[in-house]
Design a protein around this motif. Structure first.
Motif, PDB file in Angstrom:
ATOM      1  N   ALA A  86      29.917  13.396 -24.434  1.00 49.32           N
ATOM      2  CA  ALA A  86      30.466  12.194 -24.998  1.00 49.32           C
ATOM      3  C   ALA A  86      29.463  11.370 -24.957  1.00 49.32           C
ATOM      4  O   ALA A  86      29.555  10.444 -25.818  1.00 49.32           O
ATOM      5  N   SER A  87      28.320  11.532 -24.080  1.00 47.51           N
ATOM      6  CA  SER A  87      27.220  10.353 -23.934  1.00 47.51           C
ATOM      7  C   SER A  87      26.275  10.731 -25.056  1.00 47.51           C
ATOM      8  O   SER A  87      24.978  10.094 -25.193  1.00 47.51           O
ATOM      9  N   HIS A  88      26.388  11.968 -25.835  1.00 46.24           N
ATOM     10  CA  HIS A  88      25.350  12.427 -26.627  1.00 46.24           C
ATOM     11  C   HIS A  88      25.735  12.028 -28.360  1.00 46.24           C
ATOM     12  O   HIS A  88      27.017  12.132 -28.545  1.00 46.24           O
ATOM     13  N   ARG A  89      24.812  11.507 -29.185  1.00 48.42           N
ATOM     14  CA  ARG A  89      24.956  11.694 -30.405  1.00 48.42           C
ATOM     15  C   ARG A  89      24.609  12.911 -31.027  1.00 48.42           C
ATOM     16  O   ARG A  89      23.607  13.638 -30.505  1.00 48.42           O
ATOM     17  N   ILE A  90      25.051  13.367 -32.319  1.00 48.65           N
ATOM     18  CA  ILE A  90      24.550  14.824 -33.016  1.00 48.65           C
ATOM     19  C   ILE A  90      23.141  14.540 -33.098  1.00 48.65           C
ATOM     20  O   ILE A  90      22.469  15.601 -33.188  1.00 48.65           O
ATOM     21  N   ASP A  91      22.566  13.706 -33.535  1.00 47.91           N
ATOM     22  CA  ASP A  91      21.000  13.702 -33.782  1.00 47.91           C
ATOM     23  C   ASP A  91      20.213  13.865 -32.522  1.00 47.91           C
ATOM     24  O   ASP A  91      18.950  13.988 -32.629  1.00 47.91           O
ATOM     25  N   ASP A  92      20.687  13.728 -31.417  1.00 49.81           N
ATOM     26  CA  ASP A  92      20.188  14.130 -29.969  1.00 49.81           C
ATOM     27  C   ASP A  92      19.678  15.803 -29.930  1.00 49.81           C
ATOM     28  O   ASP A  92      18.822  16.006 -29.319  1.00 49.81           O
ATOM     29  N   PHE A  93      20.173  16.379 -30.800  1.00 49.70           N
ATOM     30  CA  PHE A  93      20.235  17.955 -30.919  1.00 49.70           C
ATOM     31  C   PHE A  93      19.405  18.225 -32.101  1.00 49.70           C
ATOM     32  O   PHE A  93      19.136  19.432 -32.398  1.00 49.70           O
ATOM     33  N   ILE A  94      18.942  17.199 -32.774  1.00 54.12           N
ATOM     34  CA  ILE A  94      18.132  17.383 -34.120  1.00 54.12           C
ATOM     35  C   ILE A  94      16.801  17.219 -33.755  1.00 54.12           C
ATOM     36  O   ILE A  94      16.439  16.151 -33.220  1.00 54.12           O
ATOM     37  N   HIS A  95      15.810  18.039 -34.300  1.00 59.12           N
ATOM     38  CA  HIS A  95      14.290  17.850 -33.871  1.00 59.12           C
ATOM     39  C   HIS A  95      13.991  16.410 -34.667  1.00 59.12           C
ATOM     40  O   HIS A  95      14.376  16.062 -35.766  1.00 59.12           O
ATOM     41  N   ALA A  96      12.890  15.725 -34.200  1.00 58.51           N
ATOM     42  CA  ALA A  96      12.681  14.485 -34.440  1.00 58.51           C
ATOM     43  C   ALA A  96      12.314  14.542 -35.915  1.00 58.51           C
ATOM     44  O   ALA A  96      12.420  13.338 -36.595  1.00 58.51           O
ATOM     45  N   ASP A  97      11.484  15.382 -36.208  1.00 56.63           N
ATOM     46  CA  ASP A  97      10.635  15.411 -37.707  1.00 56.63           C
ATOM     47  C   ASP A  97      11.764  15.884 -38.695  1.00 56.63           C
ATOM     48  O   ASP A  97      11.671  15.839 -39.760  1.00 56.63           O
ATOM     49  N   ASP A  98      13.194  16.209 -38.242  1.00 52.14           N
ATOM     50  CA  ASP A  98      14.244  16.798 -39.147  1.00 52.14           C
ATOM     51  C   ASP A  98      15.369  15.656 -39.064  1.00 52.14           C
ATOM     52  O   ASP A  98      16.418  15.867 -39.958  1.00 52.14           O
ATOM     53  N   ARG A  99      15.300  14.740 -38.346  1.00 50.74           N
ATOM     54  CA  ARG A  99      16.456  13.811 -38.392  1.00 50.74           C
ATOM     55  C   ARG A  99      16.768  13.059 -39.499  1.00 50.74           C
ATOM     56  O   ARG A  99      17.900  12.857 -39.867  1.00 50.74           O
ATOM     57  N   GLU A 100      15.797  12.664 -40.043  1.00 45.63           N
ATOM     58  CA  GLU A 100      15.817  11.600 -41.264  1.00 45.63           C
ATOM     59  C   GLU A 100      16.446  12.692 -42.524  1.00 45.63           C
ATOM     60  O   GLU A 100      17.426  12.023 -43.064  1.00 45.63           O
ATOM     61  N   ILE A 101      15.980  13.595 -42.673  1.00 47.83           N
ATOM     62  CA  ILE A 101      16.718  14.470 -43.720  1.00 47.83           C
ATOM     63  C   ILE A 101      18.148  14.786 -43.356  1.00 47.83           C
ATOM     64  O   ILE A 101      18.952  14.866 -44.109  1.00 47.83           O
ATOM     65  N   ALA A 102      18.406  14.935 -42.183  1.00 45.47           N
ATOM     66  CA  ALA A 102      19.772  15.531 -41.720  1.00 45.47           C
ATOM     67  C   ALA A 102      20.648  13.886 -42.026  1.00 45.47           C
ATOM     68  O   ALA A 102      21.760  14.170 -42.303  1.00 45.47           O
ATOM     69  N   GLN A 103      20.044  12.761 -41.597  1.00 42.66           N
ATOM     70  CA  GLN A 103      21.122  11.546 -41.816  1.00 42.66           C
ATOM     71  C   GLN A 103      21.287  11.488 -43.412  1.00 42.66           C
ATOM     72  O   GLN A 103      22.266  10.891 -43.675  1.00 42.66           O
ATOM     73  N   GLU A 104      20.198  11.592 -44.003  1.00 33.59           N
ATOM     74  CA  GLU A 104      20.394  11.494 -45.488  1.00 33.59           C
ATOM     75  C   GLU A 104      21.405  12.539 -46.141  1.00 33.59           C
ATOM     76  O   GLU A 104      21.987  12.098 -47.156  1.00 33.59           O
TER      77      GLU A 104
END
Length: 231
Positions: A86-104
């Motif tokens: 509950a306290s986590h966002r899905i981006d917490d489990f995505i590598h920092a270098d891949d978060r931008e493309i995941a969000q897009e």
């Protein structure tokens, strides 16, 4: 009551028929309703079994908040239920270098309503372990609102194996180059031919292109040794 007139008999008959008709309609409606409920329950059971038995992680999320995960996904992240995240966002489990493309990709998928082509990205588990996964998402309605349904297929073993193979090939190439051994290889299954620079250099053919066929090698064998070599 006991001596009704003709009009009273008529009215009582009509009322009885109406009551009987209403009872039959209600019974039919109840049976139909129960059948629909049973069909819906069977359908939900089937889909839940398909989701839970799927070997890939299945995640439903909206506004970066995780709403549902199948059993495989829960085990993948090492939790027992969605509430633990509950306290986590899905981006917490995505590598920092891949978060931008995941969000897009999330924005594009929601705006277009189309499933995006699968892409490989790095995931970070709660224990900080980095894994590789092929990820694809599509838009669904969950709890009455547009949400994203995401499939994750772990390919860490395949990625690491490929890296090891490339590294092994590089080491072999360096070893052959250092040893100055000539290598001529004929892949009989795919009928492809390769040779290294040392082979071309020792045979004096490095300065000009040669027709790359099995006959090339045969023509370079000494006549006295050709029959034995071909055999």
């Amino acid at each position: 009551l006991l001596r009704p007139s003709g009009s009273e008999i008529y009215m009582r008959t009509v009322v009885c028929l109406l009551i009987l008709t209403a009872a039959l309609i209600k019974r039919f409606t109840d049976r139909r309703h129960n059948q629909l409920n049973n069909d819906l329950l069977a359908s939900e059971t089937l889909y839940r079994r398909l989701v839970e038995d799927c070997p890939d992680s299945i995640i439903v999320h909206r506004d970066s908040r995780i709403l549902f995960m199948n059993t495989v996904a829960l085990k993948y992240l090492g939790v027992s239920n969605v509430e633990d995240l509950a306290s986590h966002r899905i981006d917490d489990f995505i590598h920092a270098d891949d978060r931008e493309i995941a969000q897009e990709r999330r924005v594009t998928t929601l705006d277009s309503g189309n499933t995006q082509a699968a892409v490989t990205m790095r995931l970070v588990l709660p224990n900080s372990e980095v894994r590789y996964a092929v990820v694809s998402s599509s838009v669904i309605t969950f709890e009455g609102k547009p949400s994203l349904l995401t499939f994750c297929h772990d390919v860490t073993v395949e990625i690491e194996t490929r890296k090891d193979l490339v590294a092994s090939q590089e080491r072999l190439s360096l070893a052959l180059e250092a040893a100055q051994d000539g290598v001529w290889d004929w892949d009989l299954v795919n009928n492809t031919l390769v040779y290294n620079r040392a082979w071309a250099k020792m045979l004096g053919v490095e300065s000009f292109p040669i027709q790359h066929t099995p006959q090339t090698w045969a023509n370079l064998v000494h006549p006295d040794d050709k029959q034995k070599a071909l055999q």
